[in-house]
Write an enzyme that holds these catalytic residues in place. Structure first.
Site, PDB file in Angstrom:
ATOM      1  N   HIS A   1       1.335   5.225  -2.257  1.00 21.93           N
ATOM      2  CA  HIS A   1       0.783   6.144  -3.272  1.00 21.93           C
ATOM      3  C   HIS A   1       1.951   6.701  -4.078  1.00 21.93           C
ATOM      4  O   HIS A   1       2.467   7.782  -3.786  1.00 21.93           O
ATOM      5  CB  HIS A   1      -0.016   7.263  -2.600  1.00 21.93           C
ATOM      6  CG  HIS A   1      -1.239   6.767  -1.897  1.00 21.93           C
ATOM      7  ND1 HIS A   1      -2.512   6.905  -2.403  1.00 21.93           N
ATOM      8  CD2 HIS A   1      -1.384   6.091  -0.735  1.00 21.93           C
ATOM      9  CE1 HIS A   1      -3.384   6.345  -1.585  1.00 21.93           C
ATOM     10  NE2 HIS A   1      -2.722   5.848  -0.556  1.00 21.93           N
TER      11      HIS A   1
ATOM     12  N   HIS B   1       0.848  -1.203   0.000  1.00 16.02           N
ATOM     13  CA  HIS B   1       0.000   0.000   0.000  1.00 16.02           C
ATOM     14  C   HIS B   1       0.879   1.248   0.000  1.00 16.02           C
ATOM     15  O   HIS B   1       1.410   1.659   1.028  1.00 16.02           O
ATOM     16  CB  HIS B   1      -0.903   0.001   1.244  1.00 16.02           C
ATOM     17  CG  HIS B   1      -1.923   1.099   1.233  1.00 16.02           C
ATOM     18  ND1 HIS B   1      -3.286   0.855   1.305  1.00 16.02           N
ATOM     19  CD2 HIS B   1      -1.793   2.449   1.159  1.00 16.02           C
ATOM     20  CE1 HIS B   1      -3.937   2.007   1.272  1.00 16.02           C
ATOM     21  NE2 HIS B   1      -3.053   2.988   1.188  1.00 16.02           N
TER      22      HIS B   1
ATOM     23  N   GLN C   1      -9.719   9.040  -4.953  1.00 24.70           N
ATOM     24  CA  GLN C   1      -9.370   9.845  -3.768  1.00 24.70           C
ATOM     25  C   GLN C   1     -10.525  10.721  -3.266  1.00 24.70           C
ATOM     26  O   GLN C   1     -10.759  10.831  -2.076  1.00 24.70           O
ATOM     27  CB  GLN C   1      -8.162  10.727  -4.102  1.00 24.70           C
ATOM     28  CG  GLN C   1      -7.799  11.778  -3.062  1.00 24.70           C
ATOM     29  CD  GLN C   1      -7.058  11.203  -1.867  1.00 24.70           C
ATOM     30  OE1 GLN C   1      -5.887  10.831  -1.976  1.00 24.70           O
ATOM     31  NE2 GLN C   1      -7.728  11.124  -0.739  1.00 24.70           N
TER      32      GLN C   1
ATOM     33  N   GLU D   1     -11.158   4.953   6.866  1.00 19.88           N
ATOM     34  CA  GLU D   1      -9.907   5.615   7.269  1.00 19.88           C
ATOM     35  C   GLU D   1     -10.265   6.910   7.976  1.00 19.88           C
ATOM     36  O   GLU D   1     -10.092   8.014   7.456  1.00 19.88           O
ATOM     37  CB  GLU D   1      -8.994   5.892   6.061  1.00 19.88           C
ATOM     38  CG  GLU D   1      -7.617   6.368   6.504  1.00 19.88           C
ATOM     39  CD  GLU D   1      -6.721   6.836   5.366  1.00 19.88           C
ATOM     40  OE1 GLU D   1      -7.174   6.853   4.212  1.00 19.88           O
ATOM     41  OE2 GLU D   1      -5.574   7.210   5.653  1.00 19.88           O
TER      42      GLU D   1
ATOM     43  N   HIS E   1      -9.706   1.738   0.258  1.00 21.24           N
ATOM     44  CA  HIS E   1      -9.452   2.600   1.416  1.00 21.24           C
ATOM     45  C   HIS E   1     -10.787   2.654   2.171  1.00 21.24           C
ATOM     46  O   HIS E   1     -11.743   3.257   1.677  1.00 21.24           O
ATOM     47  CB  HIS E   1      -9.091   4.016   0.972  1.00 21.24           C
ATOM     48  CG  HIS E   1      -7.669   4.203   0.571  1.00 21.24           C
ATOM     49  ND1 HIS E   1      -7.123   3.578  -0.510  1.00 21.24           N
ATOM     50  CD2 HIS E   1      -6.678   4.967   1.132  1.00 21.24           C
ATOM     51  CE1 HIS E   1      -5.845   3.946  -0.616  1.00 21.24           C
ATOM     52  NE2 HIS E   1      -5.554   4.776   0.363  1.00 21.24           N
TER      53      HIS E   1
ATOM     54  N   ASP F   1       2.320   3.351   2.720  1.00 21.55           N
ATOM     55  CA  ASP F   1       1.323   4.386   2.423  1.00 21.55           C
ATOM     56  C   ASP F   1       1.968   5.623   1.794  1.00 21.55           C
ATOM     57  O   ASP F   1       1.880   5.825   0.602  1.00 21.55           O
ATOM     58  CB  ASP F   1       0.519   4.762   3.671  1.00 21.55           C
ATOM     59  CG  ASP F   1      -0.864   5.312   3.320  1.00 21.55           C
ATOM     60  OD1 ASP F   1      -1.181   5.397   2.123  1.00 21.55           O
ATOM     61  OD2 ASP F   1      -1.624   5.654   4.247  1.00 21.55           O
TER      62      ASP F   1
END
Ligand code: FE2
Length: 425
Positions: free
Chosen positions: A58, A56, A151, A212, A209, A308
């Site tokens: 980005h 995981h 997102q 969160e 996701h 992340d």
């Protein structure tokens, strides 16, 4: 035989073995293998481990910290706002350059499999295009899976769903989602349902996701688990973050973990970001921001650790080290028990291969791809404590990274003393 590793330990306290590699795969793992003149590396009794995996990250945002500005509140919302600003001027070249550099950092830290999210909410889908290019560019050093990641939500704009589908058509591997970011609970459920439908249509994995947030009313993991059971997609499905689980009442959390176990889903926790982003409005006492790692693990749910962010608007630090992530989680998840430390190591190796659906080609066994690292320690304990260097990283029999550990001396009482931070045996 093309490569011979001598005096390796495959597990802490295990016997010494030699490892022979031929044509990119493990040819033999035996007590003693005679050389044939090929390249030999003496592991010196250190651990030889399968590659670390970052499930995981980005990559479209890595190494962007401070551009256009630093996150001063340290909150998720300011991070999203800064990312929104940056997206306006972002070019494919910048994304590719930063992502390739970050992949190299991870490789130097022993990582050879990466799952990255690609933001699909920009109508140009530049991020998706860039990360597809990155996947191709780094395939000699790492395997990359790309997630279509909405997102800003799938149903917060009319373009959200079509852009997700377009990303799948472009060749993305995994369907994402972000139900807790939708406007309503109902849209959040629809977000998860949409992800499952898209994954079935494109025969893709799912990594959402989910929850969160510190909001204990955010309960979309249960929706995922129900659909994972109903569709039979089970181990192809992953809940990333699931931080609200930390704040659930214990009766509900107990029930939910039982359903998760039954669903065979995976859970990814992200110690760096979750330790600073969630429960930010608590004041004091301040709750922890990550999911219930010890309870999930104890009840048999497959948990793995993600990095992340690496120097982006949400988390300004990091260097691509999964050992460092596991070390942090040991502290924040109260997992300093001796056996728990070893469980954390599983969460950056074997467990993560299950999450990535790559376990069939993972591990140091005859016939599997010769992918591994030689650590600068013979114990898992010290690997986590010292954030051990990867002396060698080998991929299909080729050395793709080397490190020379720092040498330190303390001058004391008129003598030079070598310091390596290890217990004298
Ligand atoms: Fe994330």
């Amino acid at each position: 035989m093309d490569l011979l590793i001598k005096n390796a330990k495959l597990k802490e306290g295990g016997a010494y073995v030699d490892i022979a590699v031929e044509n990119g795969v493990f040819q033999a793992v035996e007590q003693s293998i005679a050389g044939n003149g090929c390249k030999e590396i003496d592991a010196g009794g250190n651990l030889v481990v399968p590659p670390f995996i970052d499930p995981h990250v980005h990559l479209d945002a890595v190494l962007s910290v401070g551009d256009p500005q630093f996150n001063n509140t340290g909150t998720l919302l300011e991070g999203i706002r800064i990312w929104g600003e940056r997206k306006k001027t972002l070019t494919k070249e910048v994304i590719v350059d930063n992502a390739v550099e970050a992949v190299k950092w991870e490789v130097a830290n022993g990582v050879q499999q990466i799952r990255t999210h690609a933001d699909t909410t920009d109508p140009t889908l530049t991020t998706v295009e860039a990360l597809l290019e990155v996947k191709e560019a780094v395939k000699d050093i790492a395997d990359v899976q790309i997630v279509a990641f909405p997102q800003d939500g799938i149903f917060t704009s009319k373009d959200g769903a079509p852009l997700m589908e377009k990303a799948m058509q472009m060749g993305v591997d995994v369907v994402g989602g972000i139900p807790h970011n939708e406007f309503t609970r109902e849209d959040g459920v629809a977000d998860v349902e949409f992800a499952f439908e898209l994954a079935e249509k494109y025969d893709a994995l799912i990594d959402i996701h989910v929850d969160e947030t510190g909001d204990d009313q955010s309960r979309f993991v249960e929706v995922m688990a129900k659909l994972a059971i109903e569709t039979g997609m089970g181990s192809r499905v992953t809940a990333s973050h699931a931080t609200s689980m930390h704040n659930f009442n214990n009766d509900y959390a107990f029930k939910l973990i039982g359903i998760l176990k039954r669903s065979n889903m995976n859970v990814i926790t992200n110690p760096f970001d979750n330790s600073v982003l969630q429960n930010r409005t608590d004041g004091y006492p301040r709750r922890r921001g990550h999911t219930r790692v010890d309870e999930l693990d104890a009840r048999g749910v497959n948990v793995s650790i993600g990095h992340d962010s690496i120097m982006d608007p949400w988390y300004p630090m990091g260097k691509g080290s999964m050992l460092q992530a596991a070390n942090l989680l040991m502290h924040t998840a109260h997992m300093s028990g001796y056996d728990q430390i070893h469980r954390l190591f599983e969460m950056i190796t074997d467990n993560t291969a299950v999450t990535m659906n790559t376990a069939d080609k993972y591990g140091i066994e005859k016939g599997k791809p010769a992918n591994f690292s030689i650590l600068d320690t013979d114990t898992v304990f010290d690997a986590l404590r010292l954030n051990s260097e990867c002396l060698y990283v080998v991929r299909e029999g080729r050395i793709i990274s080397e490190a020379v550990p720092a040498k330190r001396k303390v001058i004391h009482d008129g003598y030079e003393h070598d310091i390596d931070f290890k217990l004298k045996k």
